[in-house]
Write an enzyme that holds these catalytic residues in place. Structure first.
Site, PDB file in Angstrom:
ATOM      1  N   THR A   1       0.806  -1.216   0.000  1.00  0.00           N
ATOM      2  CA  THR A   1       0.000   0.000   0.000  1.00  0.00           C
ATOM      3  C   THR A   1       0.844   1.273   0.000  1.00  0.00           C
ATOM      4  OG1 THR A   1      -0.122   0.093   2.416  1.00  0.00           O
ATOM      5  CG2 THR A   1      -1.813  -1.196   1.292  1.00  0.00           C
ATOM      6  N   ASP A   2       0.158   2.371  -0.275  1.00  0.00           N
ATOM      7  CA  ASP A   2       0.792   3.687  -0.189  1.00  0.00           C
ATOM      8  C   ASP A   2       0.500   4.273   1.200  1.00  0.00           C
ATOM      9  OD1 ASP A   2      -1.862   4.570  -0.262  1.00  0.00           O
ATOM     10  OD2 ASP A   2      -1.740   5.252  -2.338  1.00  0.00           O
ATOM     11  N   LEU A   3       0.812   5.522   1.390  1.00  0.00           N
ATOM     12  CA  LEU A   3       0.615   6.150   2.709  1.00  0.00           C
ATOM     13  C   LEU A   3      -0.845   6.195   3.153  1.00  0.00           C
ATOM     14  CD1 LEU A   3       3.148   9.097   2.481  1.00  0.00           C
ATOM     15  CD2 LEU A   3       3.339   7.030   3.876  1.00  0.00           C
TER      16      LEU A   3
ATOM     17  N   ILE B   1      -3.897   2.373   0.591  1.00  0.00           N
ATOM     18  CA  ILE B   1      -4.502   1.883  -0.650  1.00  0.00           C
ATOM     19  C   ILE B   1      -3.422   1.166  -1.459  1.00  0.00           C
ATOM     20  CG2 ILE B   1      -5.559   2.614  -2.824  1.00  0.00           C
ATOM     21  CD1 ILE B   1      -6.816   4.941  -1.233  1.00  0.00           C
TER      22      ILE B   1
END
Length: 135
Positions: A14-16, A19
């Protein structure tokens, strides 16, 4: 034949915002294709060692439909779309339950040791044909 492969979304995917990072869907479907081949009896290591042939993705058409999030349990669905003498085309979906998050059509080519395109080996074509539903 429809093949399914479960994937859990980990923090590293995921990203920050939690997601799934868009490129990771390509990793998920790669795993799904590898497991599909294994399940229909294609040993990619033996194919490389004995026939000098490897698979390479030639084309990907992808649609990102909805976000997957940290800790989601997903399913990669792989279905044969087309088998030709020099390529295999599969349709793949990443699902969260009944919800489709990602869809792709992937064209796979066979390459020799020098990276030149070659025909799909007869053993692979036969394995694919054995696992295709008649139309």
């Amino acid at each position: 034949m429809t093949h399914t492969f479960p994937v859990r979304v980990y923090y590293e995917d995921t990203d920050l915002a939690g997601i799934v990072y868009y490129a990771n869907y390509l990793k998920f479907i790669e795993r799904g294709r590898s497991e599909w081949l294994r399940d229909i009896g294609v040993d990619q290591n033996a194919l490389k060692d004995q026939a000098g042939v490897v698979f390479a993705v030639r084309r990907v058409e992808a649609d990102y439909l909805r976000p997957a999030k940290f800790d989601d349990l997903l399913e990669v669905v792989t279905e044969l779309a087309e088998a030709k003498p020099a390529r295999i085309v599969v349709d793949q979906r990443v699902m969260r339950g009944a919800e489709m998050l990602f869809a792709a059509r992937v064209t796979i080519a066979c390459l020799d040791a020098k990276g030149r395109p070659v025909r799909v080996p007869a053993s692979v074509a036969a394995a694919v044909a054995r696992n295709t539903r008649p139309e």
